[in-house]
Design an enzyme around this catalytic site. Structure first.
Site, short mmCIF file in Angstrom:
data_model
loop_
_atom_site.label_atom_id
_atom_site.label_comp_id
_atom_site.label_asym_id
_atom_site.label_seq_id
_atom_site.Cartn_x
_atom_site.Cartn_y
_atom_site.Cartn_z
N GLU A 176 0.82 -1.22 0.00
CA GLU A 176 0.00 0.00 0.00
C GLU A 176 0.85 1.26 0.00
O GLU A 176 0.32 2.37 -0.12
CB GLU A 176 -0.95 0.00 1.20
CG GLU A 176 -2.20 -0.81 0.99
CD GLU A 176 -1.91 -2.29 0.77
OE1 GLU A 176 -2.38 -2.83 -0.25
OE2 GLU A 176 -1.20 -2.90 1.59
N ASN A 221 -1.02 -7.84 -3.81
CA ASN A 221 -1.58 -6.91 -4.79
C ASN A 221 -0.54 -6.00 -5.42
O ASN A 221 0.47 -5.66 -4.79
CB ASN A 221 -2.65 -6.05 -4.13
CG ASN A 221 -2.12 -5.28 -2.93
OD1 ASN A 221 -1.93 -5.86 -1.87
ND2 ASN A 221 -1.89 -3.99 -3.08
N ASP A 224 -7.51 -4.76 -5.08
CA ASP A 224 -6.70 -5.08 -3.91
C ASP A 224 -6.99 -6.49 -3.40
O ASP A 224 -7.07 -6.73 -2.20
CB ASP A 224 -6.92 -4.06 -2.78
CG ASP A 224 -6.03 -4.35 -1.57
OD1 ASP A 224 -4.86 -4.72 -1.77
OD2 ASP A 224 -6.51 -4.22 -0.42
#
Length: 631
Positions: free
Chosen positions: A209, A293, A335
Site C-alpha cells: 500500500e 496486490n 486489492d
C-alpha cells in the site's frame, strides 16, 4: 549479538524434549529439519504455523470431541499487556508455550507446568516510525521454531514491525542475531510469521500500500546470513526463475514478464509483497506462498498484467528457484492481495488419480486447487454465489472471465463489487479435515463501492489511489446480510457441504480435529465449536476481546487443551482501535464494521480451555509461594 535484555526466570524441559527427539532419530535422518518434522508428528506439540508443513491446521487428538465439547471451560489465561490486533497462534514445544504480540513485538516463553508463569520475555527496542507506515494496524502473525543441532541450541524466530528478523535462544530468550530485512523509510515493514525449512528461515515483506516491491528472503538459521532473495516483479534473474519455470504450463507465462507486463519502471514500485502463510512439501522440496496486490490500487496507473503479483508460487527452498507461478488475478483492480493460506493434501481427482494438491482460498472469492508438483490448475470455485467481479475461471487457460460492470476504471464508479478489497477470505488460517476431505473456511461476506483517483508516488507514503465504501453484502439480500460465514468445502466436487452465517467476518480462521469438531473465532469475541459433519453449533465462549488469531490445540501431562490468542484489531478493527468515524477511513473498513464497538473492545491475551477447566492449577498448591524463593 544481543540488542535486547531478555529476562530468564527459570528452566523447562524444552532441552529434554529436543534431546529426546535427537535420541529417537539416531538411526534415522538426523538433520534439524527432520527433528522438526518428528516434533510436528506428535499432536501434543504445535511447532509451527499450521501445525505441520502441510499447513492443515488439523489435530489428530480426540480427547475433546462432539460428545464432550460442551464441558470445555477456561483452564488458565495470560495477558500480553499489549493492545491492538493479535493475529496468529502460540507455539507449544514440550513444556513451553511461546507467545508473540503486535508492536512492540514482545516474545514470551511460558511454563506449562505452572501455566502463565513467564520463563523469559524478549522485548525489542524499535523505531516507532514503523507504526506510521503500517498498513492496517501494527499486527504480527507469529513465531517460528528451529530445534537446534549439535552446534547450536534451539531457536525461536520473530519478525518486527521495523523490518528486522530476530533469532532468540529458545531456552533463555537471549537474542542470538538480528538482521534488517525491510526498509521502513520506503514503507516496508514486517508482519509475517517466519518459516523454517532445513537450515533456513524464510520471511516475506509488507508494504504494497506504500508502493513497496515485494520479495521473500532466506536467512541462515545459525548466523543470520542472507542465502537468497527473490522478488515478485522485475528481471528474471531477480525473480530467481528456474530454467524450466512454468514448463508444464507455458500458458501461465514464462520469461521476461516481470518487466514486459509493466509500463516503464512501474514494477519498481509495483507491490507484490507477501505477508501471509507458507506451506512446504519435503518430498518435492518446494515451498508455497502467494504474492500480493500490485501498487497502486488505481489500475489506470499501471497498465498490463503486472506479473508476478497476485500469484501462487512454488519455489525450491535451498536455492529459492521458482519452478512455477500461477497468476490468479492479472492486472488486479480490487486489492485482492493473494497471500492467503496454502493447505496441502493428497486426494483423488475427478478421474480417480491420486494427486498432491495445494488448496488456496483467495481474497478474490475463488478457491483454487493446484497440483503442487507442477502448478496444474485442478479447480477454481467461487466461495459464494455472490462473487460478481468474475463470471468464471477458465481451467484450460487459468484466466478469469471478468464482468466489466464491476471494473474500477477511472471513468466508472463501480458499486456493489463482491467481494470487497478485504476479500471473501483474508489472513485467517483455515483447516483441512483429511478424514472428511473437506476444508473449513472462514469467510468475509463484505462488498464495496470503489472510486479511483490519481496520485503521485512518494517514498514512505501511502500509494493507494482509491476511496472505498464497504458494507455487509450483498445489500439486496437481507437474509444474508451478515458480514461473515463458516463453510465446509470439498475441493474435488466443488460443493459446500454446509455453511453458517455470522454477524461479523470470520477473520481469524479455523481448526479441525479428529474429534469431529471445527473450532473458529469471531470478531465480536467468541470461540466456537461446530460439528464438522453438519455445522451444528455445539459450544461457544465469550472472550475478553474480539479475535483475529486462529485456534490451536496441544496436550500436556495427558490432557488436551484448546488455546486462542484474542485481541481485536487488524484491518477490520482499525476503526475501533484508532477511534475512527468516517466510513471510508481505514481503507474502507470503518463503515463495514461500524457496529463492532457495540460487542467488544481492545485487550490482548491467550485463553486456554480444557474439559471441566482442569489444569495444573487443579492442585491448589501449584504455583504457591515457596519459603526462601527470591522476591
Amino acid at each position: 549479538m544481543n540488542r535486547n535484555t531478555p529476562k530468564a526466570r527459570g528452566a523447562s524441559s524444552l532441552a529434554m524434549a529436543v534431546a529426546m527427539g535427537l535420541a529417537v532419530l539416531t538411526t534415522a535422518p538426523a538433520t534439524a529439519n527432520d527433528q522438526l518434522v518428528e516434533l510436528a508428528k506428535d499432536p501434543a506439540n504445535w511447532v509451527m504455523t499450521g501445525r505441520d508443513y502441510n499447513a492443515q491446521n488439523y489435530s489428530e487428538m480426540t480427547d475433546i470431541n462432539k460428545e464432550n465439547v460442551k464441558q470445555l471451560r477456561p483452564a488458565w489465561s495470560f495477558s500480553t499487556g499489549v493492545l491492538h490486533g493479535h493475529e496468529g497462534t502460540p507455539l507449544v514445544v514440550g513444556d513451553r508455550m511461546f507467545i508473540h504480540t503486535p508492536f512492540p513485538n514482545t516474545t514470551f516463553a511460558l511454563d506449562l507446568n505452572e501455566p502463565g508463569k513467564i520463563l523469559w520475555q524478549n522485548k525489542p527496542k524499535q523505531n516507532p516510525t514503523a507504526r506510521t507506515v503500517a498498513c492496517c494496524d501494527v499486527v504480527n502473525r507469529g513465531l517460528a521454531y528451529w530445534p537446534g543441532d549439535d552446534q547450536v541450541k534451539p531457536l525461536i524466530f520473530r519478525t518486527q514491525l521495523d523490518g528486522h528478523i530476530v533469532a532468540m535462544d529458545a531456552e533463555t530468550g537471549e537474542t542470538r542475531w538480528i538482521m534488517e530485512n525491510s526498509d521502513i523509510k520506503v514503507g516496508s515493514t514486517l508482519t509475517i510469521a517466519p518459516y523454517v525449512i532445513k537450515d533456513l528461515v524464510l520471511v516475506g515483506s509488507s508494504g504494497a500500500e506504500l508502493g513497496v516491491r515485494g520479495y521473500v528472503t532466506a536467512y541462515d538459521v545459525k548466523s543470520g546470513e542472507m542465502r537468497w532473495r527473490a522478488f515478485a516483479t522485475g528481471p528474471d534473474e531477480e525473480l530467481l526463475l528456474a530454467e524450466d519455470f512454468n514448463a508444464p504450463n507455458p500458458h501461465y507465462g514464462q520469461k521476461n514478464l516481470g518487466l514486459e507486463t509493466w509500463e516503464g519502471d512501474a514494477w519498481k514500485i509495483g507491490g507484490g509483497t507477501n505477508w501471509g502463510w507458507y506451506a512446504y512439501d519435503p518430498e518435492v522440496d518446494l515451498f508455497y506462498y502467494g504474492s500480493g496486490n500490485p501498487a497502486p490500487w488505481n489500475e489506470t496507473m499501471r497498465p498490463g498484467d503486472n506479473k508476478w503479483t497476485m500469484a501462487i508460487w512454488g519455489r525450491e527452498a535451498t536455492t529459492g528457484e521458482a519452478k512455477f507461478a500461477y497468476q490468479k488475478t492479472p492486472h488486479d483492480e480490487w486489492d485482492y492481495a493473494g497471500v492467503n493460506v496454502m493447505m496441502l493434501s493428497e486426494q483423488e481427482d475427478k478421474q480417480g488419480q491420486m494427486r498432491k494438491l495445494l488448496t488456496h482460498p483467495d481474497r478474490n472469492g475463488i478457491v483454487y486447487t493446484l497440483d503442487r508438483t507442477n502448478g496444474d490448475l485442478i479447480s477454481a470455485d467461487k466461495m459464494d454465489d455472490t462473487v460478481n467481479w468474475v463470471k468464471e475461471v477458465q481451467l484450460d487457460t487459468g484466466l478469469p472471465v471478468r464482468d466489466p460492470e464491476f471494473g474500477t476504471r477511472m471513468d466508472h464508479k463501480a458499486r456493489d463489487i463482491c467481494p470487497s478489497a478485504m476479500g471473501y477470505h483474508n489472513q485467517g488460517h483455515d483447516s483441512y479435515d483429511p478424514e472428511r476431505k473437506v476444508f473449513m473456511l472462514g469467510i468475509n461476506h463484505i462488498c464495496m463501492d470503489w472510486e479511483p483517483f490519481m496520485l503521485p508516488y512518494r517514498a514512505g507514503q501511502f500509494f493507494v489511489g482509491a476511496t472505498l465504501t464497504m458494507y455487509p453484502g450483498p445489500k439486496a439480500t437481507a437474509e444474508r446480510a451478515g458480514a461473515g460465514q463458516i463453510k465446509a468445502y470439498d475441493a474435488i466436487s466443488g460443493e459446500m457441504k454446509w455453511e453458517k452465517m455470522e454477524r461479523f467476518s470470520v477473520w481469524g480462521g479455523t481448526m479441525a480435529t479428529a474429534g469431529g469438531l471445527t473450532f473458529y473465532v469471531t470478531l465480536d469475541g467468541f470461540i466456537k465449536a461446530r460439528d464438522s459433519d453438519t455445522g451444528d453449533l455445539l459450544w461457544k465462549f465469550k472472550l475478553p476481546s474480539g479475535v483475529i488469531g486462529h485456534p490451536m490445540t496441544y496436550k500436556h501431562d495427558g490432557r488436551q487443551y484448546v488455546a486462542i490468542m484474542y485481541g481485536v484489531g487488524g484491518w477490520p478493527g482499525v476503526g475501533l482501535v484508532f477511534d475512527l468515524a468516517d466510513p471510508t477511513a481505514g481503507l474502507g473498513s470503518v463503515g463495514a464494521f461500524k457496529r463492532l464497538q457495540e460487542f467488544t473492545q481492545m485487550g490482548g491475551g491467550v485463553m486456554v480451555f480444557s474439559l471441566d477447566g482442569e489444569s495444573p492449577y487443579s492442585d491448589p498448591n501449584v504455583g504457591e509461594y515457596a519459603p526462601g524463593e527470591p522476591t
